[in-house]
Design a protein around this motif. Structure first.
Motif, PDB file in Angstrom:
ATOM      1  N   LEU A 132       0.836  -1.202   0.000  1.00 20.59           N
ATOM      2  CA  LEU A 132       0.000   0.000   0.000  1.00 20.59           C
ATOM      3  C   LEU A 132       0.874   1.257   0.000  1.00 20.59           C
ATOM      4  CD1 LEU A 132      -3.164   0.528   0.259  1.00 20.59           C
ATOM      5  CD2 LEU A 132      -2.613   1.210   2.583  1.00 20.59           C
ATOM      6  N   ALA A 133       1.935   1.252   0.787  1.00 26.75           N
ATOM      7  CA  ALA A 133       2.860   2.395   0.825  1.00 26.75           C
ATOM      8  C   ALA A 133       3.503   2.609  -0.544  1.00 26.75           C
ATOM      9  CB  ALA A 133       3.912   2.185   1.901  1.00 26.75           C
TER      10      ALA A 133
ATOM     11  N   GLY B  57       1.523   7.686  -6.270  1.00 23.52           N
ATOM     12  CA  GLY B  57       0.512   8.713  -6.472  1.00 23.52           C
ATOM     13  C   GLY B  57      -0.931   8.270  -6.330  1.00 23.52           C
ATOM     14  N   PHE B  58      -1.156   7.018  -5.945  1.00 18.62           N
ATOM     15  CA  PHE B  58      -2.530   6.538  -5.788  1.00 18.62           C
ATOM     16  C   PHE B  58      -3.049   6.859  -4.391  1.00 18.62           C
ATOM     17  CE2 PHE B  58      -0.786   3.788  -9.112  1.00 18.62           C
ATOM     18  CZ  PHE B  58      -1.758   3.940 -10.092  1.00 18.62           C
ATOM     19  N   ALA B  59      -4.352   7.076  -4.301  1.00 19.95           N
ATOM     20  CA  ALA B  59      -5.001   7.261  -2.997  1.00 19.95           C
ATOM     21  C   ALA B  59      -5.044   5.902  -2.299  1.00 19.95           C
ATOM     22  CB  ALA B  59      -6.412   7.804  -3.182  1.00 19.95           C
ATOM     23  N   VAL B  60      -4.889   5.915  -0.989  1.00 16.05           N
ATOM     24  CA  VAL B  60      -4.883   4.672  -0.217  1.00 16.05           C
ATOM     25  C   VAL B  60      -5.672   4.839   1.077  1.00 16.05           C
ATOM     26  CG1 VAL B  60      -2.647   3.920  -1.159  1.00 16.05           C
ATOM     27  CG2 VAL B  60      -2.714   5.206   0.988  1.00 16.05           C
ATOM     28  N   ALA B  61      -6.155   3.723   1.578  1.00 14.78           N
ATOM     29  CA  ALA B  61      -6.797   3.666   2.897  1.00 14.78           C
ATOM     30  C   ALA B  61      -6.099   2.558   3.669  1.00 14.78           C
ATOM     31  CB  ALA B  61      -8.289   3.383   2.757  1.00 14.78           C
TER      32      ALA B  61
ATOM     33  N   ALA C  38       9.173  -8.912  -4.975  1.00 18.67           N
ATOM     34  CA  ALA C  38       9.558  -7.659  -4.327  1.00 18.67           C
ATOM     35  C   ALA C  38       8.395  -6.676  -4.433  1.00 18.67           C
ATOM     36  CB  ALA C  38      10.810  -7.090  -4.990  1.00 18.67           C
ATOM     37  N   VAL C  39       8.321  -5.741  -3.511  1.00 20.08           N
ATOM     38  CA  VAL C  39       7.165  -4.853  -3.407  1.00 20.08           C
ATOM     39  C   VAL C  39       6.890  -4.094  -4.704  1.00 20.08           C
ATOM     40  CG1 VAL C  39       8.417  -2.912  -2.359  1.00 20.08           C
ATOM     41  CG2 VAL C  39       5.974  -3.182  -1.939  1.00 20.08           C
ATOM     42  N   GLY C  40       7.903  -3.587  -5.363  1.00 20.17           N
ATOM     43  CA  GLY C  40       7.699  -2.867  -6.611  1.00 20.17           C
ATOM     44  C   GLY C  40       7.103  -3.753  -7.692  1.00 20.17           C
ATOM     45  N   GLN C  41       7.558  -4.992  -7.742  1.00 19.31           N
ATOM     46  CA  GLN C  41       7.023  -5.940  -8.719  1.00 19.31           C
ATOM     47  C   GLN C  41       5.578  -6.311  -8.386  1.00 19.31           C
ATOM     48  OE1 GLN C  41      10.344  -8.673  -8.067  1.00 19.31           O
ATOM     49  NE2 GLN C  41      10.695  -8.628 -10.288  1.00 19.31           N
TER      50      GLN C  41
END
Length: 180
Positions: free
Chosen positions: A19-20, A26-30, A162-165
């Motif tokens: 999520l981070a 640039g995306f909105a997150v909750a 990995a998180v980016g992937q």
């Protein structure tokens, strides 16, 4: 088409980190309602904690998930949710046996495809806000893997990357019109 995308799955499997990463792009997150509630309850010596009063915790998570949806509707853009209403209702059902309210779920729909993070033994760890063990986390994951499809959602299991992937994987599997 709903612009609200759920990241769900096993506790401690990297959803918050993912999520981070999406927020950084640039995306909105909750953020996860459960983790926010636990933090608040620990700071105020409250009892709506999953290891103290699971029903009170789940009711709080339902209220917070509904408020997150209201807040996201005001933004009217793609928003990624670390867990959400279905997870909270599932927790209440597990804790109390209370029936899952199909009316509540139907009135508060997310995007039809849910991204489910599977158990990932290598990265799982407990912390002050996540005190349960991996076995409990896996049991919750299995419940969610049954509940989401039963409520009409399509589940896509995230690969262990990995998180980016992982973020790239999600964005590749969402309809392009949703990303605009």
């Amino acid at each position: 088409m709903s612009k609200f995308v759920i990241l769900s799955g096993c506790s401690g499997d990297g959803k918050s980190t993912l999520l981070a990463e999406l927020a950084k792009r640039g995306f909105a997150v909750a953020e996860d309602p459960g983790r926010r509630i636990v933090k608040q309850q620990l700071e105020s010596a409250g009892e709506a904690l999953p290891w103290v009063n699971m029903a009170a915790f789940a009711h709080s998570a339902i209220r917070m998930a509904l408020q997150d949806l209201v807040d996201a509707q005001k933004r009217s853009r793609l928003t990624f949710f670390d867990r959400g209403l279905v997870d909270a209702v599932a927790a209440l059902h597990h804790a109390t046996g209370e029936a899952i309210s199909s009316d509540l779920i139907a009135a508060n729909r997310y995007h039809e495809e849910v991204f489910m993070a599977p158990p990932w033994h290598e990265i799982y760890h407990a912390d002050p806000e996540r005190r349960h063990g991996l076995e409990s986390a896996i049991a919750e994951y299995e419940r969610l893997m049954n509940i989401y499809p039963a409520l009409g959602y399509k589940v896509r299991v995230l690969p262990k990357l990995a998180v980016g992937q992982r973020a790239d994987y999600i964005l590749r599997h969402l309809p392009q019109e949703l990303l605009r």
